[in-house]
Design a protein around this motif. Structure first.
Motif, PDB file in Angstrom:
ATOM      1  N   LYS A 137     -12.453  16.207  -0.181  1.00 46.11           N
ATOM      2  CA  LYS A 137     -12.457  15.222   0.902  1.00 46.11           C
ATOM      3  C   LYS A 137     -11.847  13.897   0.486  1.00 46.11           C
ATOM      4  O   LYS A 137     -11.545  13.059   1.336  1.00 46.11           O
ATOM      5  CB  LYS A 137     -13.878  15.018   1.431  1.00 46.11           C
ATOM      6  N   THR A 138     -11.646  13.680  -0.801  1.00 42.54           N
ATOM      7  CA  THR A 138     -11.077  12.415  -1.260  1.00 42.54           C
ATOM      8  C   THR A 138      -9.563  12.479  -1.414  1.00 42.54           C
ATOM      9  O   THR A 138      -8.951  11.514  -1.854  1.00 42.54           O
ATOM     10  CB  THR A 138     -11.699  12.009  -2.603  1.00 42.54           C
ATOM     11  N   SER A 139      -8.940  13.589  -1.035  1.00 35.94           N
ATOM     12  CA  SER A 139      -7.512  13.786  -1.280  1.00 35.94           C
ATOM     13  C   SER A 139      -6.658  12.749  -0.557  1.00 35.94           C
ATOM     14  O   SER A 139      -6.991  12.300   0.539  1.00 35.94           O
ATOM     15  CB  SER A 139      -7.088  15.185  -0.830  1.00 35.94           C
ATOM     16  N   GLY A 140      -5.523  12.417  -1.171  1.00 32.32           N
ATOM     17  CA  GLY A 140      -4.527  11.572  -0.540  1.00 32.32           C
ATOM     18  C   GLY A 140      -3.437  12.389   0.105  1.00 32.32           C
ATOM     19  O   GLY A 140      -3.604  13.585   0.379  1.00 32.32           O
ATOM     20  N   GLY A 141      -2.292  11.772   0.333  1.00 31.43           N
ATOM     21  CA  GLY A 141      -1.195  12.489   0.967  1.00 31.43           C
ATOM     22  C   GLY A 141      -0.044  11.562   1.282  1.00 31.43           C
ATOM     23  O   GLY A 141       0.183  10.570   0.582  1.00 31.43           O
ATOM     24  N   TRP A 142       0.671  11.878   2.371  1.00 36.11           N
ATOM     25  CA  TRP A 142       1.852  11.117   2.777  1.00 36.11           C
ATOM     26  C   TRP A 142       1.812  10.858   4.267  1.00 36.11           C
ATOM     27  O   TRP A 142       1.254  11.633   5.045  1.00 36.11           O
ATOM     28  CB  TRP A 142       3.129  11.869   2.415  1.00 36.11           C
ATOM     29  N   LEU A 143       2.420   9.739   4.676  1.00 36.05           N
ATOM     30  CA  LEU A 143       2.490   9.346   6.073  1.00 36.05           C
ATOM     31  C   LEU A 143       3.852   8.738   6.326  1.00 36.05           C
ATOM     32  O   LEU A 143       4.383   8.004   5.476  1.00 36.05           O
ATOM     33  CB  LEU A 143       1.391   8.320   6.390  1.00 36.05           C
ATOM     34  N   GLN A 144       4.431   9.051   7.505  1.00 36.55           N
ATOM     35  CA  GLN A 144       5.705   8.450   7.877  1.00 36.55           C
ATOM     36  C   GLN A 144       5.562   7.755   9.224  1.00 36.55           C
ATOM     37  O   GLN A 144       5.169   8.369  10.217  1.00 36.55           O
ATOM     38  CB  GLN A 144       6.820   9.495   7.960  1.00 36.55           C
ATOM     39  N   ILE A 145       5.834   6.446   9.246  1.00 38.96           N
ATOM     40  CA  ILE A 145       5.912   5.682  10.485  1.00 38.96           C
ATOM     41  C   ILE A 145       7.135   4.781  10.400  1.00 38.96           C
ATOM     42  O   ILE A 145       7.459   4.267   9.327  1.00 38.96           O
ATOM     43  CB  ILE A 145       4.635   4.834  10.748  1.00 38.96           C
ATOM     44  N   ASN A 146       7.836   4.625  11.518  1.00 35.05           N
ATOM     45  CA  ASN A 146       9.051   3.801  11.549  1.00 35.05           C
ATOM     46  C   ASN A 146      10.035   4.199  10.455  1.00 35.05           C
ATOM     47  O   ASN A 146      10.729   3.359   9.887  1.00 35.05           O
ATOM     48  CB  ASN A 146       8.706   2.313  11.419  1.00 35.05           C
ATOM     49  N   ASN A 147      10.053   5.497  10.135  1.00 33.96           N
ATOM     50  CA  ASN A 147      10.901   6.078   9.095  1.00 33.96           C
ATOM     51  C   ASN A 147      10.512   5.652   7.686  1.00 33.96           C
ATOM     52  O   ASN A 147      11.155   6.071   6.719  1.00 33.96           O
ATOM     53  CB  ASN A 147      12.384   5.760   9.335  1.00 33.96           C
ATOM     54  N   ASP A 148       9.482   4.830   7.529  1.00 34.39           N
ATOM     55  CA  ASP A 148       8.981   4.491   6.194  1.00 34.39           C
ATOM     56  C   ASP A 148       8.077   5.621   5.707  1.00 34.39           C
ATOM     57  O   ASP A 148       7.140   6.023   6.396  1.00 34.39           O
ATOM     58  CB  ASP A 148       8.184   3.184   6.222  1.00 34.39           C
ATOM     59  N   ILE A 149       8.353   6.119   4.524  1.00 37.40           N
ATOM     60  CA  ILE A 149       7.502   7.142   3.901  1.00 37.40           C
ATOM     61  C   ILE A 149       6.464   6.418   3.049  1.00 37.40           C
ATOM     62  O   ILE A 149       6.811   5.691   2.112  1.00 37.40           O
ATOM     63  CB  ILE A 149       8.317   8.101   3.015  1.00 37.40           C
ATOM     64  N   ILE A 150       5.194   6.595   3.379  1.00 31.75           N
ATOM     65  CA  ILE A 150       4.117   5.822   2.758  1.00 31.75           C
ATOM     66  C   ILE A 150       3.189   6.751   1.996  1.00 31.75           C
ATOM     67  O   ILE A 150       2.719   7.762   2.539  1.00 31.75           O
ATOM     68  CB  ILE A 150       3.323   5.048   3.828  1.00 31.75           C
ATOM     69  N   ARG A 151       2.925   6.412   0.766  1.00 30.71           N
ATOM     70  CA  ARG A 151       1.982   7.181  -0.049  1.00 30.71           C
ATOM     71  C   ARG A 151       0.560   6.782   0.333  1.00 30.71           C
ATOM     72  O   ARG A 151       0.225   5.584   0.343  1.00 30.71           O
ATOM     73  CB  ARG A 151       2.223   6.911  -1.533  1.00 30.71           C
ATOM     74  N   ILE A 152      -0.273   7.761   0.654  1.00 35.80           N
ATOM     75  CA  ILE A 152      -1.688   7.532   0.932  1.00 35.80           C
ATOM     76  C   ILE A 152      -2.473   7.857  -0.334  1.00 35.80           C
ATOM     77  O   ILE A 152      -2.542   9.022  -0.741  1.00 35.80           O
ATOM     78  CB  ILE A 152      -2.189   8.404   2.103  1.00 35.80           C
ATOM     79  N   PRO A 153      -3.079   6.867  -0.993  1.00 30.83           N
ATOM     80  CA  PRO A 153      -3.798   7.164  -2.241  1.00 30.83           C
ATOM     81  C   PRO A 153      -5.037   8.023  -1.995  1.00 30.83           C
ATOM     82  O   PRO A 153      -5.598   8.044  -0.890  1.00 30.83           O
ATOM     83  CB  PRO A 153      -4.197   5.767  -2.748  1.00 30.83           C
ATOM     84  N   ALA A 154      -5.456   8.734  -3.017  1.00 32.02           N
ATOM     85  CA  ALA A 154      -6.743   9.411  -2.964  1.00 32.02           C
ATOM     86  C   ALA A 154      -7.847   8.370  -2.756  1.00 32.02           C
ATOM     87  O   ALA A 154      -7.707   7.212  -3.159  1.00 32.02           O
ATOM     88  CB  ALA A 154      -6.992  10.194  -4.247  1.00 32.02           C
ATOM     89  N   ASN A 155      -8.926   8.760  -2.105  1.00 30.81           N
ATOM     90  CA  ASN A 155     -10.085   7.920  -1.781  1.00 30.81           C
ATOM     91  C   ASN A 155      -9.819   6.961  -0.622  1.00 30.81           C
ATOM     92  O   ASN A 155     -10.632   6.063  -0.378  1.00 30.81           O
ATOM     93  CB  ASN A 155     -10.573   7.122  -3.004  1.00 30.81           C
ATOM     94  N   THR A 156      -8.722   7.143   0.098  1.00 31.11           N
ATOM     95  CA  THR A 156      -8.448   6.311   1.261  1.00 31.11           C
ATOM     96  C   THR A 156      -9.392   6.676   2.402  1.00 31.11           C
ATOM     97  O   THR A 156      -9.559   7.854   2.732  1.00 31.11           O
ATOM     98  CB  THR A 156      -6.994   6.490   1.728  1.00 31.11           C
ATOM     99  N   ILE A 157     -10.019   5.658   2.994  1.00 30.51           N
ATOM    100  CA  ILE A 157     -10.840   5.837   4.194  1.00 30.51           C
ATOM    101  C   ILE A 157     -10.010   5.366   5.387  1.00 30.51           C
ATOM    102  O   ILE A 157      -9.537   4.234   5.409  1.00 30.51           O
ATOM    103  CB  ILE A 157     -12.149   5.038   4.104  1.00 30.51           C
ATOM    104  N   VAL A 158      -9.845   6.228   6.371  1.00 33.93           N
ATOM    105  CA  VAL A 158      -9.030   5.924   7.542  1.00 33.93           C
ATOM    106  C   VAL A 158      -9.942   5.455   8.664  1.00 33.93           C
ATOM    107  O   VAL A 158     -10.956   6.083   8.970  1.00 33.93           O
ATOM    108  CB  VAL A 158      -8.231   7.161   7.991  1.00 33.93           C
ATOM    109  N   PHE A 159      -9.563   4.338   9.291  1.00 41.85           N
ATOM    110  CA  PHE A 159     -10.311   3.782  10.408  1.00 41.85           C
ATOM    111  C   PHE A 159      -9.759   4.358  11.712  1.00 41.85           C
ATOM    112  O   PHE A 159      -8.628   4.053  12.101  1.00 41.85           O
ATOM    113  CB  PHE A 159     -10.182   2.258  10.452  1.00 41.85           C
ATOM    114  N   PHE A 160     -10.545   5.201  12.365  1.00 41.13           N
ATOM    115  CA  PHE A 160     -10.244   5.615  13.726  1.00 41.13           C
ATOM    116  C   PHE A 160     -10.949   4.625  14.660  1.00 41.13           C
ATOM    117  O   PHE A 160     -11.705   3.764  14.210  1.00 41.13           O
ATOM    118  CB  PHE A 160     -10.715   7.044  13.958  1.00 41.13           C
ATOM    119  N   PRO A 161     -10.716   4.720  15.979  1.00 40.20           N
ATOM    120  CA  PRO A 161     -11.324   3.722  16.868  1.00 40.20           C
ATOM    121  C   PRO A 161     -12.819   3.522  16.659  1.00 40.20           C
ATOM    122  O   PRO A 161     -13.298   2.403  16.717  1.00 40.20           O
ATOM    123  CB  PRO A 161     -11.015   4.269  18.262  1.00 40.20           C
TER     124      PRO A 161
END
Length: 942
Positions: A137-161
């Motif tokens: 559950k602590t895994s990171g990954g990758w995200l692309q917005i506005n063509n920027d490729i962004i590294r998501i570090p492990a232990n990232t907590i994402v804020f949904f609404p």
């Protein structure tokens, strides 16, 4: 957990708008969403069918293709100018083009569907099994917005609404989507493993776009995330009157648009101890539980913060009574039997009083709990249950759009519904409800002299209370690495007054905490407000009263002080929840809930332990500078120190003469104090530890007749300040082979030294001869202005010289010396030469402190000083009570310290620094790289 931040005049994106609404934002004035937004939303809905024709056909074509995750886009390394010596911060907001996860938990085991019969009584939920693989559950990954490729570090907590998700859970909790093969012909498609269902590149996703907001830094050309938020449209909203209510599915019609509360079925336990299944605010349903309405701190509410609901069954009629007497057919709920009939006891009609003509009253104060009927109040309200929505209510809606599988039509899945009602609770009597709708935090930070910047200091918290007669307390909510939540004391403000409304002042029930600065560090993930002196508990539907907690989603990081300068780095190192993590996942309290706790998928309202799931420091750390060591969890003692000891050796295996370097890296507090000692066992040789009170110490391995283990102990902490902690090291020392060369260490004292032509410098050498012989030493000067060495010891180990004269305002001299050890045993090689460098500074290195002023009102410390020695660097350290110890930054456990920068406009030898949001120190100490030191008191002004 409550919905994301409600900010006014935020920097970056937020400051470009008068008001920012993020996901399920609470509007600042309750129903003040602009007409422009309302008209825009209406146009979106009017155009939806036309726009969807192409989208739905494309979606249908996608359904016919094999479902496969596209490969990750190539990561472009951003080119930074050479002058950009720090990792610049970035703030991106855009549609999610691509998203991937490094590893993913096994899918949750299938469970039977919940019984959603209104009022159905069930047994306690069965805890889910732990996820696999461990730590997934602590895994990171990758995200692309506005063509920027962004590294998501492990232990990232994402804020949904209104929920927290780990990055892995964004993918694990993907519910699938309704997709259409042609207009009006739609069906549900299960999710694809490894897809979030939110990215444009996903093969199974809704026909609408989703966006991400990322604050991070560009580290060696790679965009790396620090804070991540996800929503559908962060500034979308609508307003209108309720035209009709559908009690069977928890929806309403507003201006012809179907709005359904995103309200997943969960297992509730009422105040009488009964378990039953329903939504928190309606009968319960959700197209995507990641976007649920808030389950603890209500987002389905009146303007004043009172929780609201849609009954599970059509209510009865007035004035004969709220509901038809007798039990509802086919139910066994004890609430229904012989009492309210079709009236939903979890959302009773009695909580919406009428006047004599049976018209709804929109501004009223509830009676106290348990009050009997009176002539003026025939049906006493129940302040432990919600207030129902009614046809004719004017509401503000924030939510996401989805497609109805049955009709193929779009609808709004509401994460927040705010009714234009003034509902108040009985004065000075519990329960009372409170909410936060505006939240802003500055992160402070110490300016970098190479990047003149404005350290953010602003803090703002605003909201409503249903009991204007009681004041409110506001403060940060700290979370330690064990996951323990603490309402910070002393509070940011206590007994803060609530506005009384006309004919007095302001809007009844509103409070606005708008300090012009203050001591609010370290920044926190969540801020809370509570009714002063009130009971904090949960009401009949599990909603918290007396207390409200809200996450801060957009922090104000340092900005350029001079327009056109290169961008500064963001001070992520000052955010404890990123440095230390937040401990066991999920979060441990009902007030601060992750989706794992609060949603029906997991079947229970209480936290369920997830073995091996622990949220630690972001990895990789989003900065060029290494992260501060993370504080470890010490169960039962949140103030305890934590000792971590390690060593490195100059040779392997370790033999006599090997240099052993000891490190306290990873210990907490970072500032210590530290103490290295030898634990002497029988037969152990005694060693001498250099710098035994430093975080980094060393010693030379002794000669031994047989292999043995040396034992060293590190103690961190100080009794009376924090509970000391110890760590033990075992270091193996082997017998040296014959003719092993000796090892030598050397030092110079003092160093640096003032070049006044009179100061004495002593060079000292010591060594170990593994073969049992004795050592003599030879010193040679190898660089700098020649000096005369005087032998002070018979074996040559100690030499001295007089520092040469260095005139004022000239560059320092650098002198180098080497020393070699010689064994008394023939055939044993000499030691390797050891070099000692001595810095001789100009004769005069005077630091003049112009002023040290603390502005109490805004918690800002300004220090100006001068030092005209060429190339000098000035460093400031803040002292604590009575100047006895450094003032510790609670975010990192390190002293408040910083390098002074040049005054603007730049002037040679004149320096300044500003500390923001710090407590007032007793003393400030300024040290120069040329050896000067100056200490000053602090002038405190209002």
């Amino acid at each position: 957990m409550s919905g994301p931040t409600k900010t006014l005049q935020q920097k970056s994106f937020g400051e470009k708008r008068d008001q920012k609404v993020w996901g399920t934002s609470r509007t600042t004035e309750g129903v003040s969403t602009s007409m422009k937004v309302q008209q825009q939303t209406k146009k979106i809905f009017e155009a939806t069918v036309t726009v969807l024709l192409m989208v739905l056909l494309l979606a249908g074509a996608a359904m016919a293709q094999p479902l496969a995750k596209p490969t990750v886009p190539p990561v472009h390394q951003a080119a930074l100018p050479p002058a950009q010596t720090v990792a610049p911060g970035f703030d991106d907001l855009g549609f999610i083009q691509y998203a991937s996860v490094d590893a993913m938990c096994d899918p949750a085991p299938a469970q039977p569907p919940l019984d959603t019969t209104p009022g159905a009584v069930v047994g306690p939920a069965t805890p889910p099994p732990p996820p696999t693989p461990a730590g997934c559950k602590t895994s990171g990954g990758w995200l692309q917005i506005n063509n920027d490729i962004i590294r998501i570090p492990a232990n990232t907590i994402v804020f949904f609404p209104n929920t927290y998700q780990t990055w892995e859970e964004v993918f694990e909790n993907n519910p699938g989507a309704v997709m259409c093969s042609s207009p009006g012909v739609c069906s549900f498609v299960p999710p694809v493993a490894g897809e979030s269902g939110l990215a444009l590149s996903d093969t199974v996703r809704p026909a609408f776009t989703f966006e991400a907001h990322v604050q991070g830094q560009i580290v060696n050309g790679t965009y790396m995330a620090g804070i991540v938020q996800v929503s559908q449209q962060s500034v979308n909203g609508m307003q209108g009157f309720i035209e009709s209510l559908n009690y069977a599915d928890g929806s309403m019609i507003i201006n012809g648009i179907r709005v359904q509360i995103n309200d997943p079925v969960i297992q509730l336990q009422d105040m009488q101890g009964n378990f039953f299944n329903k939504g928190r605010y309606s009968i319960g349903q959700t197209p995507d539980p990641r976007f649920t309405s808030d389950q603890g701190n209500t987002t389905i509410r009146s303007i004043t913060g009172y929780p609201m609901c849609i009954p599970r069954t059509a209510p009865g009629t007035y004035p004969t009574g709220p509901g038809t007497p007798g039990a509802a057919p086919g139910t066994a709920d004890p609430y229904f039997a012989g009492s309210t009939g079709l009236d939903d006891p979890q959302c009773p009609e009695i909580n919406r009083p009428r006047d004599a003509s049976q018209q709804l009253i929109n501004i009223y104060t509830m009676n106290a709990p348990g009050d009997p009927p009176t002539l003026d109040n025939l049906f006493p309200q129940d302040p432990y249950t919600e207030v129902p929505f009614e046809v004719g209510d004017f509401v503000t809606i924030i939510g996401s759009q989805f497609i109805d599988a049955a009709t193929g039509q779009p609808y709004v899945s509401a994460t927040e519904v705010v009714a234009n009602l003034g509902v108040y609770t009985f004065p000075n009597v519990d329960p009372a409800y409170i909410l936060i709708e505006v939240l802003l935090q500055g992160t402070g930070g110490t300016p970098d002299p190479a990047f003149p910047q404005e350290a953010a200091r602003r803090t703002r918290v605003e909201g409503f209370s249903t009991d204007p007669m009681r004041n409110v307390d506001i403060s940060a909510v700290d979370i330690d690495p064990c996951g323990n939540l603490t309402f910070r004391l002393p509070t940011w403000v206590s007994n803060f007054p609530v506005e009384q409304g006309l004919p007095l002042i302001g809007k009844k029930g509103r409070w606005r905490f708008r300090p012009n600065g203050g001591t609010f560090l370290p920044p926190v993930q969540n801020v809370a407000a509570q009714v002063s002196g009130a009971r904090v508990d949960v009401q009949n539907n599990g909603i918290v009263y007396g207390y409200y907690q809200l996450p801060d989603l957009e922090f104000i990081f340092p900005e350029d002080l001079v327009p056109g300068n290169l961008p500064p780095a963001y001070n992520f190192q000052d955010l404890p929840f990123l440095v230390n993590g937040t401990g066991p996942w999920p979060f441990p309290g009902s007030i601060l809930d992750s989706q794992l706790i609060q949603l029906g998928q997991k079947r229970a309202e209480v936290p369920q332990p997830q073995p091996t799931q622990n949220i630690g420091q972001l990895s990789p750390w989003p900065d060029k500078v290494a992260a501060p060591p993370a504080q470890a969890c010490v169960p039962g003692d949140p103030t305890a120190a934590h000792a971590v000891a390690s060593f490195t050796a100059s040779a392997n295996p370790i033999i006599a003469g090997t240099t052993i370097t000891l490190s306290a890296q990873g210990s907490f507090p970072l500032a210590g104090p530290f103490q290295w000692t030898q634990v002497v066992n029988a037969g152990d040789p005694i060693i001498t530890i250099a710098n035994p009170t430093s975080s980094t110490a060393s010693f030379i391995a002794p000669a031994v007749a047989a292999p043995l283990n040396l034992t060293l102990q590190l103690t961190v902490g100080q009794t009376g300040v924090n509970t000391p902690s110890t760590a033990t090291l075992t270091i193996p020392v082997n017998v040296a082979p014959p003719n092993t060369p000796p090892a030598v260490v050397a030092s110079a004292t003092p160093n640096p030294v003032i070049g006044d032509g009179a100061s004495l410098v002593t060079l000292a050498a010591a060594g170990v001869e593994p073969n049992g012989g004795t050592l003599t030493y030879t010193w040679l000067q190898t660089g700098g202005a020649p000096v005369a060495l005087t032998q002070e010891a018979a074996d040559g180990s100690v030499q001295s010289f007089i520092a040469p004269d260095v005139p004022p305002l000239t560059a320092p001299l650098v002198l180098t010396f080497t020393v070699t050890g010689h064994s008394s045993i023939a055939g044993v090689p000499d030691s390797a030469p050891v070099t000692v460098t001595v810095n001789v500074n100009p004769t005069v290195d005077v630091i003049t402190i112009a002023h040290v002023r603390y502005l109490k009102k805004i918690a800002r410390l300004v220090i100006n000083a001068s030092d005209f020695t060429p190339g000098v660097t000035l460093t400031v350290t803040l002292a604590g009570p009575n100047g006895e110890s450094p003032t510790i930054n609670p975010a990192t456990g390190s002293p408040y310290t910083g390098v002074m920068g040049p005054v603007i406009p730049f002037a040679q030898g004149v320096f300044t620094i500003r500390f923001t949001n710090v407590p007032p120190p007793d003393l400030t100490t300024v040290r120069s790289s040329a050896g000067g030191i100056a200490v000053s008191g602090v002038t405190i002004t209002r």
